[in-house]
Design an enzyme around this catalytic site. Sequence first.
Site, PDB file in Angstrom:
ATOM      1  N   GLU A  84     -11.010   9.858  -5.722  1.00  0.00           N
ATOM      2  CA  GLU A  84     -10.987   8.990  -4.527  1.00  0.00           C
ATOM      3  C   GLU A  84     -10.661   9.809  -3.283  1.00  0.00           C
ATOM      4  OE1 GLU A  84      -8.831   5.256  -4.760  1.00  0.00           O
ATOM      5  OE2 GLU A  84      -8.880   5.327  -6.943  1.00  0.00           O
TER       6      GLU A  84
ATOM      7  N   ARG B  55      -7.649  -8.111   0.782  1.00  0.00           N
ATOM      8  CA  ARG B  55      -8.193  -9.414   1.167  1.00  0.00           C
ATOM      9  C   ARG B  55      -9.665  -9.294   1.551  1.00  0.00           C
ATOM     10  NH1 ARG B  55      -3.784 -12.556   2.789  1.00  0.00           N
ATOM     11  NH2 ARG B  55      -5.204 -13.921   3.889  1.00  0.00           N
ATOM     12  N   ILE B  56     -10.304 -10.455   1.667  1.00  0.00           N
ATOM     13  CA  ILE B  56     -11.631 -10.519   2.281  1.00  0.00           C
ATOM     14  C   ILE B  56     -11.404 -10.406   3.790  1.00  0.00           C
ATOM     15  CG2 ILE B  56     -13.549 -12.097   2.782  1.00  0.00           C
ATOM     16  CD1 ILE B  56     -13.786 -11.230  -0.042  1.00  0.00           C
TER      17      ILE B  56
ATOM     18  N   ASN C 135     -14.807   0.613   2.252  1.00  0.00           N
ATOM     19  CA  ASN C 135     -13.729   0.376   1.288  1.00  0.00           C
ATOM     20  C   ASN C 135     -13.900   1.374   0.152  1.00  0.00           C
ATOM     21  OD1 ASN C 135     -11.558  -0.996  -0.062  1.00  0.00           O
ATOM     22  ND2 ASN C 135     -13.085  -1.959  -1.391  1.00  0.00           N
TER      23      ASN C 135
ATOM     24  N   GLY D 201       0.805  -1.226   0.000  1.00  0.00           N
ATOM     25  CA  GLY D 201       0.000   0.000   0.000  1.00  0.00           C
ATOM     26  C   GLY D 201       0.836   1.272   0.000  1.00  0.00           C
TER      27      GLY D 201
ATOM     28  N   ASP E  50     -16.379  -6.247  -2.931  1.00  0.00           N
ATOM     29  CA  ASP E  50     -17.037  -5.097  -3.583  1.00  0.00           C
ATOM     30  C   ASP E  50     -18.555  -5.209  -3.700  1.00  0.00           C
ATOM     31  OD1 ASP E  50     -14.415  -4.126  -4.014  1.00  0.00           O
ATOM     32  OD2 ASP E  50     -14.265  -5.136  -5.951  1.00  0.00           O
TER      33      ASP E  50
ATOM     34  N   HIS F 159     -13.254   1.642  -4.000  1.00  0.00           N
ATOM     35  CA  HIS F 159     -12.927   0.877  -5.203  1.00  0.00           C
ATOM     36  C   HIS F 159     -12.808   1.854  -6.373  1.00  0.00           C
ATOM     37  CE1 HIS F 159     -12.665  -2.572  -7.819  1.00  0.00           C
ATOM     38  NE2 HIS F 159     -13.550  -1.995  -8.619  1.00  0.00           N
TER      39      HIS F 159
HETATM   40  C1  GRF Z   1      -6.879   2.789  -4.601  1.00  0.00           C
HETATM   41  O1  GRF Z   1      -6.941   2.928  -5.974  1.00  0.00           O
HETATM   42  C2  GRF Z   1      -8.172   2.231  -4.074  1.00  0.00           C
HETATM   43  O2  GRF Z   1      -9.270   2.587  -4.868  1.00  0.00           O
HETATM   44  C3  GRF Z   1      -7.959   0.747  -4.115  1.00  0.00           C
HETATM   45  O3  GRF Z   1      -6.594   0.567  -3.818  1.00  0.00           O
HETATM   46  C4  GRF Z   1      -5.868   1.731  -4.151  1.00  0.00           C
HETATM   47  C5  GRF Z   1      -5.103   2.145  -2.936  1.00  0.00           C
HETATM   48  O4  GRF Z   1      -4.260   3.230  -3.228  1.00  0.00           O
HETATM   49  N1  GRF Z   1      -8.835   0.037  -3.226  1.00  0.00           N
HETATM   50  P1  GRF Z   1      -3.584   4.033  -2.049  1.00  0.00           P
HETATM   51  O5  GRF Z   1      -2.723   3.053  -1.279  1.00  0.00           O
HETATM   52  O6  GRF Z   1      -4.665   4.603  -1.218  1.00  0.00           O
HETATM   53  O7  GRF Z   1      -2.763   5.088  -2.711  1.00  0.00           O
END
Ligand code: GRF
Length: 215
Positions: A185, A97-98, A113, A16, A156, A115
Amino acid sequence: MDNQPINIAIMVSGHGRGSNMQAIIDACGEGRITGRVAVVIGVKDDAPAMERARSQGIATAEIRPKAFDSDEAYGAAILDVLTEHQVDLICLAGYMRILPASICSTYKHRVMNIHPALIPLFCGKGMYGEHVHQAAVDYGVKVSGCTVHFVDEQYDTGPIILQRTVPVEEGDTAETLAARVLVQEHIAYPQAVQLFAQGRLKVEGRVVHILPADM
Ligand code: GRF
């Protein structure tokens, strides 16, 4: 309305980068979220997001799924950390993960979450990172975006809280589309968290109603 600041846990993956985590931390710092990030939980201590959190004085906890012989044991270890930090809301931010069933049930409608597509499109198992945006470009959709949703025990599928859209432009690649979506996001996730903090999210079936702000 109860204006107590909420305690947030952010969960990240082993790779991440933590940009959504950072958007939530910043929004807390700037008062756009009535809450604080109490702990970042990761599967690997040296993930960039974990290091980023520590450098800002935020507690981190490494919980390696592989260190446990069952999903129950892994879930129990996560629950211990959540309890220790009195966590009200869990935000998955690149957690791949789930979630263990015990977390889903204990934290029902208290796990979110994000997506990087407009669910129910381009989502589900295997739809992460670049795959999502490549699928959108290949399909030829003219609009994509991001979705913040509550988490259940599948990929999702939980109730949708917020979506933001972007145009898909001529010549877009997965990379250029991802960058355009990521900007949205970073707006959507803090907004969704603040709606939760304000007690304005009411789930009925799979529909999330957004209640009006207090006058
Ligand atoms: C993002 O694109 C989010 O939508 C997805 O995973 C990515 C995480 O990016 N679930 P970051 O680590 O927050 O930059």
